[in-house]
Design a protein around this motif. Sequence first.
Motif, PDB file in Angstrom:
ATOM      1  N   CYS A  53     -43.694 -21.396  82.444  1.00  0.00           N
ATOM      2  CA  CYS A  53     -42.681 -20.713  81.639  1.00  0.00           C
ATOM      3  C   CYS A  53     -42.738 -19.208  81.865  1.00  0.00           C
ATOM      4  N   MET A  54     -43.922 -18.648  81.893  1.00  0.00           N
ATOM      5  CA  MET A  54     -44.068 -17.215  82.083  1.00  0.00           C
ATOM      6  C   MET A  54     -43.600 -16.784  83.470  1.00  0.00           C
ATOM      7  N   GLU A  55     -43.864 -17.595  84.486  1.00  0.00           N
ATOM      8  CA  GLU A  55     -43.422 -17.257  85.835  1.00  0.00           C
ATOM      9  C   GLU A  55     -41.907 -17.326  85.951  1.00  0.00           C
ATOM     10  N   SER A  56     -41.293 -18.262  85.239  1.00  0.00           N
ATOM     11  CA  SER A  56     -39.834 -18.364  85.304  1.00  0.00           C
ATOM     12  C   SER A  56     -39.156 -17.198  84.597  1.00  0.00           C
ATOM     13  N   GLN A  57     -39.868 -16.538  83.702  1.00  0.00           N
ATOM     14  CA  GLN A  57     -39.308 -15.408  82.959  1.00  0.00           C
ATOM     15  C   GLN A  57     -39.640 -14.059  83.584  1.00  0.00           C
ATOM     16  N   SER A  58     -40.362 -14.042  84.685  1.00  0.00           N
ATOM     17  CA  SER A  58     -40.802 -12.770  85.252  1.00  0.00           C
ATOM     18  C   SER A  58     -39.615 -11.972  85.771  1.00  0.00           C
ATOM     19  N   LYS A  59     -39.770 -10.687  85.831  1.00  0.00           N
ATOM     20  CA  LYS A  59     -38.679  -9.790  86.215  1.00  0.00           C
ATOM     21  C   LYS A  59     -38.399  -9.841  87.712  1.00  0.00           C
ATOM     22  N   LYS A  60     -39.349 -10.297  88.501  1.00  0.00           N
ATOM     23  CA  LYS A  60     -39.116 -10.305  89.942  1.00  0.00           C
ATOM     24  C   LYS A  60     -38.076 -11.353  90.335  1.00  0.00           C
ATOM     25  N   ASN A  61     -37.831 -12.340  89.494  1.00  0.00           N
ATOM     26  CA  ASN A  61     -36.836 -13.356  89.796  1.00  0.00           C
ATOM     27  C   ASN A  61     -35.433 -12.953  89.362  1.00  0.00           C
ATOM     28  N   ARG A  62     -35.320 -11.913  88.548  1.00  0.00           N
ATOM     29  CA  ARG A  62     -34.026 -11.494  88.033  1.00  0.00           C
ATOM     30  C   ARG A  62     -33.553 -10.239  88.745  1.00  0.00           C
ATOM     31  N   LYS A  63     -32.252 -10.114  88.913  1.00  0.00           N
ATOM     32  CA  LYS A  63     -31.674  -8.914  89.487  1.00  0.00           C
ATOM     33  C   LYS A  63     -31.478  -7.895  88.363  1.00  0.00           C
ATOM     34  N   SER A  64     -32.038  -6.729  88.541  1.00  0.00           N
ATOM     35  CA  SER A  64     -31.967  -5.705  87.511  1.00  0.00           C
ATOM     36  C   SER A  64     -30.624  -4.977  87.589  1.00  0.00           C
ATOM     37  N   TRP A  65     -29.950  -4.875  86.479  1.00  0.00           N
ATOM     38  CA  TRP A  65     -28.693  -4.142  86.396  1.00  0.00           C
ATOM     39  C   TRP A  65     -28.885  -2.814  85.700  1.00  0.00           C
ATOM     40  N   GLY A  66     -30.078  -2.449  85.372  1.00  0.00           N
ATOM     41  CA  GLY A  66     -30.319  -1.227  84.616  1.00  0.00           C
ATOM     42  C   GLY A  66     -30.224  -1.520  83.130  1.00  0.00           C
ATOM     43  N   SER A  67     -30.435  -0.510  82.351  1.00  0.00           N
ATOM     44  CA  SER A  67     -30.403  -0.712  80.909  1.00  0.00           C
ATOM     45  C   SER A  67     -28.970  -0.841  80.423  1.00  0.00           C
ATOM     46  N   ILE A  68     -28.809  -1.416  79.267  1.00  0.00           N
ATOM     47  CA  ILE A  68     -27.471  -1.595  78.704  1.00  0.00           C
ATOM     48  C   ILE A  68     -26.834  -0.250  78.383  1.00  0.00           C
ATOM     49  N   ASN A  69     -27.654   0.730  78.020  1.00  0.00           N
ATOM     50  CA  ASN A  69     -27.102   2.053  77.724  1.00  0.00           C
ATOM     51  C   ASN A  69     -26.550   2.708  78.990  1.00  0.00           C
ATOM     52  N   TYR A  70     -27.193   2.487  80.139  1.00  0.00           N
ATOM     53  CA  TYR A  70     -26.678   2.999  81.400  1.00  0.00           C
ATOM     54  C   TYR A  70     -25.320   2.377  81.700  1.00  0.00           C
ATOM     55  N   GLN A  71     -25.205   1.070  81.490  1.00  0.00           N
ATOM     56  CA  GLN A  71     -23.936   0.395  81.747  1.00  0.00           C
ATOM     57  C   GLN A  71     -22.836   0.901  80.805  1.00  0.00           C
ATOM     58  N   LEU A  72     -23.184   1.149  79.548  1.00  0.00           N
ATOM     59  CA  LEU A  72     -22.200   1.693  78.599  1.00  0.00           C
ATOM     60  C   LEU A  72     -21.742   3.087  79.002  1.00  0.00           C
ATOM     61  N   GLN A  73     -22.655   3.896  79.518  1.00  0.00           N
ATOM     62  CA  GLN A  73     -22.281   5.226  79.986  1.00  0.00           C
ATOM     63  C   GLN A  73     -21.327   5.134  81.161  1.00  0.00           C
ATOM     64  N   ARG A  74     -21.567   4.193  82.061  1.00  0.00           N
ATOM     65  CA  ARG A  74     -20.669   4.003  83.207  1.00  0.00           C
ATOM     66  C   ARG A  74     -19.275   3.615  82.719  1.00  0.00           C
ATOM     67  N   LEU A  75     -19.216   2.721  81.735  1.00  0.00           N
ATOM     68  CA  LEU A  75     -17.915   2.302  81.210  1.00  0.00           C
ATOM     69  C   LEU A  75     -17.171   3.456  80.547  1.00  0.00           C
ATOM     70  N   SER A  76     -17.904   4.280  79.792  1.00  0.00           N
ATOM     71  CA  SER A  76     -17.241   5.374  79.086  1.00  0.00           C
ATOM     72  C   SER A  76     -16.763   6.441  80.073  1.00  0.00           C
ATOM     73  N   ARG A  77     -17.456   6.632  81.208  1.00  0.00           N
ATOM     74  CA  ARG A  77     -17.011   7.580  82.222  1.00  0.00           C
ATOM     75  C   ARG A  77     -15.697   7.125  82.843  1.00  0.00           C
ATOM     76  N   GLY A  78     -15.543   5.825  83.051  1.00  0.00           N
ATOM     77  CA  GLY A  78     -14.326   5.295  83.652  1.00  0.00           C
ATOM     78  C   GLY A  78     -13.140   5.356  82.711  1.00  0.00           C
ATOM     79  N   ARG A  79     -13.409   5.393  81.423  1.00  0.00           N
ATOM     80  CA  ARG A  79     -12.345   5.450  80.416  1.00  0.00           C
ATOM     81  C   ARG A  79     -11.687   6.818  80.350  1.00  0.00           C
ATOM     82  N   LYS A  80     -12.411   7.870  80.673  1.00  0.00           N
ATOM     83  CA  LYS A  80     -11.919   9.239  80.502  1.00  0.00           C
ATOM     84  C   LYS A  80     -10.866   9.589  81.518  1.00  0.00           C
TER      85      LYS A  80
END
Length: 80
Positions: A53-80
């Motif tokens: 279970c722990m190995e299936s949850q490790s971060k190396k198996n997931r693609k990192s998209w950055g933090s949610i706050n980074y994604q929100l900042q990107r969205l707000s920049r596109g809105r302006k």
Amino acid sequence: MGRKDGGLFINSKRFGSLQKPCMKDMILFLNCMTTSHNDADACARQKEQLVACMESQSKKNRKSWGSINYQLQRLSRGRK
């Protein structure tokens, strides 16, 4: 160093406690260790389940998209 007024922000620490996918496996393993007086050989099956279970949850198996706050900042920049 403060946030701008009207900016989007989500406190990610608040949502960190919502998902605990390996909690059941960890509790089963700890209960087995308690009942068998810390004999790891008697709890080999529970230990294998917890490790899997722990190995299936490790971060190396997931693609990192950055933090949610980074994604929100990107969205707000596109809105302006």
